[in-house]
Design a protein around this motif. Structure first.
Motif, PDB file in Angstrom:
ATOM      1  N   HIS A 159      88.541  24.895 -28.822  1.00  0.00           N
ATOM      2  CA  HIS A 159      88.633  25.396 -27.663  1.00  0.00           C
ATOM      3  C   HIS A 159      87.732  24.646 -26.476  1.00  0.00           C
ATOM      4  N   GLY A 160      88.073  25.243 -25.342  1.00  0.00           N
ATOM      5  CA  GLY A 160      87.164  25.055 -24.124  1.00  0.00           C
ATOM      6  C   GLY A 160      86.192  26.161 -24.234  1.00  0.00           C
ATOM      7  N   ASP A 161      85.208  26.072 -25.107  1.00  0.00           N
ATOM      8  CA  ASP A 161      84.658  27.565 -25.243  1.00  0.00           C
ATOM      9  C   ASP A 161      83.040  27.209 -25.264  1.00  0.00           C
ATOM     10  N   GLY A 192      92.824  29.266 -25.701  1.00  0.00           N
ATOM     11  CA  GLY A 192      92.145  27.979 -25.833  1.00  0.00           C
ATOM     12  C   GLY A 192      91.045  27.593 -24.571  1.00  0.00           C
ATOM     13  N   ALA A 193      91.548  28.351 -23.473  1.00  0.00           N
ATOM     14  CA  ALA A 193      90.796  28.152 -22.116  1.00  0.00           C
ATOM     15  C   ALA A 193      89.429  28.727 -22.031  1.00  0.00           C
ATOM     16  N   SER A 194      88.613  28.242 -21.233  1.00  0.00           N
ATOM     17  CA  SER A 194      87.142  28.852 -21.047  1.00  0.00           C
ATOM     18  C   SER A 194      87.416  30.154 -20.640  1.00  0.00           C
ATOM     19  N   TYR A 195      88.410  30.683 -19.773  1.00  0.00           N
ATOM     20  CA  TYR A 195      88.297  31.873 -19.068  1.00  0.00           C
ATOM     21  C   TYR A 195      88.895  32.882 -20.336  1.00  0.00           C
ATOM     22  N   GLY A 196      89.343  32.377 -21.285  1.00  0.00           N
ATOM     23  CA  GLY A 196      89.658  33.252 -22.581  1.00  0.00           C
ATOM     24  C   GLY A 196      88.423  33.460 -23.260  1.00  0.00           C
ATOM     25  N   HIS A 197      87.281  33.002 -22.950  1.00  0.00           N
ATOM     26  CA  HIS A 197      85.846  33.070 -23.601  1.00  0.00           C
ATOM     27  C   HIS A 197      84.700  33.782 -22.826  1.00  0.00           C
ATOM     28  N   ASN A 198      83.559  34.021 -23.209  1.00  0.00           N
ATOM     29  CA  ASN A 198      82.510  34.727 -22.589  1.00  0.00           C
ATOM     30  C   ASN A 198      81.750  33.463 -22.018  1.00  0.00           C
ATOM     31  N   THR A 199      82.103  32.841 -21.186  1.00  0.00           N
ATOM     32  CA  THR A 199      81.496  31.652 -20.604  1.00  0.00           C
ATOM     33  C   THR A 199      81.664  31.590 -19.070  1.00  0.00           C
ATOM     34  N   TRP A 272      81.920  34.034 -14.182  1.00  0.00           N
ATOM     35  CA  TRP A 272      81.397  34.661 -15.366  1.00  0.00           C
ATOM     36  C   TRP A 272      82.216  35.692 -16.173  1.00  0.00           C
ATOM     37  N   PHE A 273      82.510  35.295 -17.312  1.00  0.00           N
ATOM     38  CA  PHE A 273      83.666  36.133 -17.836  1.00  0.00           C
ATOM     39  C   PHE A 273      82.743  36.933 -19.146  1.00  0.00           C
ATOM     40  N   HIS A 274      82.873  38.111 -19.304  1.00  0.00           N
ATOM     41  CA  HIS A 274      82.560  39.058 -20.331  1.00  0.00           C
ATOM     42  C   HIS A 274      83.831  39.923 -20.859  1.00  0.00           C
TER      43      HIS A 274
END
Length: 390
Positions: A159-161, A192-199, A272-274
């Motif tokens: 993923h983009g994680d 799979g995108a970075s906005y689906g992750h805590n980053t 910034w995602f959480h």
């Protein structure tokens, strides 16, 4: 990321060992008995299982990452677990409730030990060669975990994680990445995108998937510390985005909380995602409800309605995870409050989004505009009262 191939490999190892002991003239032990303690080939299967448990959460499950379809454990792979416990010294198997309740299958009858009992095992912090840092901390009544992702390039399931953070405390997963659905192409793209992750997502554009990174673009764990007073790890991924000069995350874990510093330089907008777990969170600043969140790709398989506010000062966001009656773990039999405290920064925009609900529906997104950002946060979980002060 799965142990699909390890179970059949363990079964083949066991068959070879038994044949070599029954007919050594046809199946020489030095070639076929990979269960022998002095046979280095036998260590490969054990290391594969230990790789799994080394990055597992304190309850010995693995939070989803990459294209994993959900949270898994050695209980998901009974063939691996049964042979691993009986023949390879995988003591962790004895700590899965499903193996101790008498619900073992025919696999246990054919390959397993007569009984599976809890045995002492070591579960320290770990820095894996894959680029995953697992920080663990035991206190008198709690077991904390922080997993920091600086994974090396892998398969197309990546993923983009990069620099994703997974947190666990009070017997609960507090924040995780979005589960992947193979049957829904749009949701699979989102997860799979970075906005689906805590980053951090830069300029509303996902990171490239990890298997497409190479050379200086591949992140790394720069610092890893495991001491009695604290654990720490720093991940550097300055080249993950072509527009960033600095893209780094430092986490420090103490007895009651985790300090999280994410620094970005380059680009124009930093999100910034959480992805918290629990009911709709309480935010300490005034928030108003709005419709039609943009960009819509941030809320695929969720809802466009959202809450938003702005503050220059520090603020807190608190999720409550409901008690589970009769749960195996004591912390799950009580309500747990998961709180994130973020430091102030001029003009920061705070959004609570309604996102795909696995592992949690209510996601925090904090936006900083400008080329330089420092997201400074404290993560904590508690039953009655928080420790950190805004």
């Amino acid at each position: 990321y799965h142990l699909y191939a390890v179970g059949p490999h363990c079964r083949a190892m066991l068959l070879g060992a038994k044949l070599s002991r029954q007919m050594p003239h046809l199946f020489p032990p030095d070639l076929y008995d990979e269960m022998a303690v002095d046979n280095p080939r036998g260590h490969t299967a054990r290391r594969a299982i230990k790789w799994f448990t080394a990055q597992a959460l304190p309850d010995l499950t693995m939070a989803p990452f990459g294209d994993m379809g959900g949270r898994v454990s050695l209980g998901t792979y009974p063939l691996t677990a049964e042979i691993g416990y009986r023949y390879l010294g995988i003591e962790e198997v004895g700590h899965y409730p499903e193996f101790r309740r008498g619900g073992r299958s025919l696999v246990g009858l054919l390959y397993g030990a007569g009984t599976i009992d809890p045995k002492p095992y070591s579960h320290p912090s770990a820095l894996l060669s894959s680029g995953h840092a697992a920080l663990r901390r035991r206190t008198k009544d709690n077991h904390l975990y922080a997993g920091l992702n600086a994974l090396q390039p892998g398969s197309s399931h990546s993923h983009g994680d990069r620099l994703n953070l997974i947190t666990y405390s009070r017997d609960r997963l507090l924040a995780g990445e979005k589960r992947t659905l193979y049957t829904n192409p749009e949701q699979r793209t989102y997860s799979g995108a970075s906005y689906g992750h805590n980053t951090v997502t830069v300029d509303e554009t996902s990171q490239e998937h990890g298997d497409r990174l190479s050379g200086e673009r591949v992140p790394r764990i720069e610092t890893f510390v495991d001491l009695p007073v604290f654990q720490a790890a720093e991940a550097r991924g300055d080249g993950v985005y072509p527009t960033t000069e600095i893209y780094r995350r430092l986490v420090c874990q103490f007895d009651e909380y985790l300090v999280d510093l994410f620094r970005v330089e380059g680009g124009k907008t930093h999100d910034w995602f959480h992805h918290g777990i629990g009911g709709e969170p309480i935010v300490s600043i005034p928030m108003q409800r709005e419709d039609s969140f943009q960009p819509a790709r941030y809320v695929v398989a969720g809802e466009r309605a959202y809450r938003t506010g702005e503050t220059d000062g520090p603020f807190t966001v608190t999720w409550t995870i409901q008690a589970q009656k009769g749960a195996d773990y004591a912390g799950r039999r009580r309500d747990v409050h998961s709180r994130v405290t973020l430091a102030g920064q001029p003009g920061q925009r705070v959004n609570v989004l309604s996102t795909y609900p696995n592992p949690g529906r209510h996601s925090l997104m904090v936006r900083h505009a400008g080329p330089s950002s420092l997201f400074a946060a404290v993560h904590e979980a508690y039953f009655d009262a928080p420790i950190a002060e805004a």
